[in-house]
Scaffold this active site. Sequence first.
Site, PDB file in Angstrom:
ATOM      1  N   HIS A   1       6.435   9.055   0.364  1.00  0.00           N
ATOM      2  CA  HIS A   1       5.058   9.268  -0.070  1.00  0.00           C
ATOM      3  C   HIS A   1       5.094  10.524  -0.934  1.00  0.00           C
ATOM      4  CE1 HIS A   1       2.953   6.230   2.454  1.00  0.00           C
ATOM      5  NE2 HIS A   1       4.158   6.230   2.990  1.00  0.00           N
TER       6      HIS A   1
ATOM      7  N   HIS B   1       1.508   5.999  -5.934  1.00  0.00           N
ATOM      8  CA  HIS B   1       2.678   6.848  -6.131  1.00  0.00           C
ATOM      9  C   HIS B   1       3.283   6.710  -7.531  1.00  0.00           C
ATOM     10  CE1 HIS B   1       3.270   6.392  -1.488  1.00  0.00           C
ATOM     11  NE2 HIS B   1       2.341   7.291  -1.770  1.00  0.00           N
TER      12      HIS B   1
END
Length: 626
Positions: free
Chosen positions: A621, A577
């Site tokens: 996410h 990420h």
Amino acid sequence: MFAPRPGLFKAGLGLLNTVSAITRFSEEGKGPWNQDKDGREHYDYIVLGGGSAGCVVASRLAEDPNVKVLVLEAGYSDELMTVKTPAVYLLTVDTATDWKFVTTPQPHAGGRKMKQPRGKVLGGTSSMNAMMYHRGPASDYDEWASFGNEGWTYEECLPYFKKSEGYNDSALPASHPRGPKTSRVARPEFETFDPAFHGTEGPWQVTHHHLHEASAKFIHANVAEGVALNKDFNGASTLGVNKIQTFIDRDAVRSSLSRAFLKPEGVVPGGEKSGRGKIRVVYGAEVKRVLVQMRKGVKMATGVEFLDDKNVLRKVMAVREVLLCGGAFGSPHILLESGIGPAPMPSIPHIHTLPGVGQNLVDHLGISVVFKARNRCHTVQSGMSFSQILPTLFQYQVRGLGSMSSQIGEAANFLRLEDIAPEFVAREKAQGTYIERASGPDSPHIEIIFAPYYVRKHATIMAPDCKNYYSMIALLLNPCSTGSVTIVPKRSLKNEDSTVESRSNMATVVDPNYFSESFDARVMAEAVKFIRRLARRMSQDPDVGGREVFPGEANIRDSDDAGLEKYVREYAETYYHPTSTCKMGPATDPMAVVDSRLNVYGVERLRVIDASVMPKLPAAHTCAPT
């Protein structure tokens, strides 16, 4: 994954991908650059990167029937077995669909050079990630707006989340247009949702899919430990525990952003018959630089130089805008190589000074704790033994069921530190060392993902045998440590320092500066302690069990804070990420690269649209926010 022979299994996957590539039909509008045909076209918009953001941008722009959109993608088609089949994504690291980035040696993380997997394929990392659909808490977006980014509150973002989403209620009958296409047995106690927060008519398919019984036991262990069951992680609150919503089609195929936005009939190539604008997707196109000209005293992006699949340098001009969608590593690289960055660089004409290009890199680190389960425990390995692999493959290919339809990270919790480690919080505050990075009281500090599988180092380290294992991975959601992305001439690097399969003369240097703020390591050590609390509950279940095999509680006890911090520093890995290297901010922010409409400061007709613009890493996410 299915036996402790990763090299052999990856070779098998490579062969299946090759067969997929050979047997698939060519898709009109997608393919390598054709100079005779493509070189004569005039494109209104040029999208640099056919990844998670680029696919959405191209599709949305072409809703205007009068435009032509060119997408330049360094990778190739996503019509591959390893892209479409959910369970095998873990084994795509270090393959042809991975850029194979690595960090510089990380002095606060055991001196390691750490893998940074990113998708080099149409769909980008949405074609190789864990398919977890999670937007993060509303307060994270409100915080973005509070930094001076008008239009970015959660209330303002929610309509766009809903517009993109095609949520599939698992309670619907098979006869319903949004009903299931497989005979999967639903788990209604874990598949609840709040309709006010979801869209059902968008192209991006969001569903619930396979749940191994071990994952259900993880949810029960959390509830027994005092963690509330969350009705909908993408609803009013993200705190609690439950099964994860996934971007997997109703037929158990990954719903990558390329599949969702560029695959539907009529989108590519588009044109008059479809009532849409035209889209041309070019494979094997590696962007060299954005072309900028001075017109009437104004710097303006006019086009792009790129290397085609035959390594020939090409130039293409944009009638309206150039849209940079290269991701948190690719976008700053392209800006820097285009002469847009903090300072002049040797051999690159300096076009415009922007101090924030490549700075402020942040990422989610995860630390895995692995447990050996009882033989009768229901895990991924249960369906992937040599005796079961053929029935499992048949079950998936014919019926869309079984372990192959799992995205491995099936369940998760989102936690506040004061709820799981109140003594730690009190001690840190008393010492003046506590750092609050969460955006508000409903924003989590920690996520723990449950995987009914042996997870270590991006699955490049496999189980030592074919027994059953499960893993719990703690993610640090609000890191304090920040790093950078820069570029250097490849000739200045040693061979072992240049792993990225790029044809550019400049190498991408990724330095996340992990754990430079020691508070990050201390928080992750506390998360390991809570994992062990959950594991003790699971170990009491006769159908699950659980003996910690890595790192092993006998090796590092809960009372050994220094040992746990050392373990975290030496074994934590990225959880894919990275953000904020071209961050959005007001003109008064000296480190802002783009404004709230994502225009690059000082260069007209140039925007950055991807995770790099996020002013702060969300506790999410990042595929859905992107």
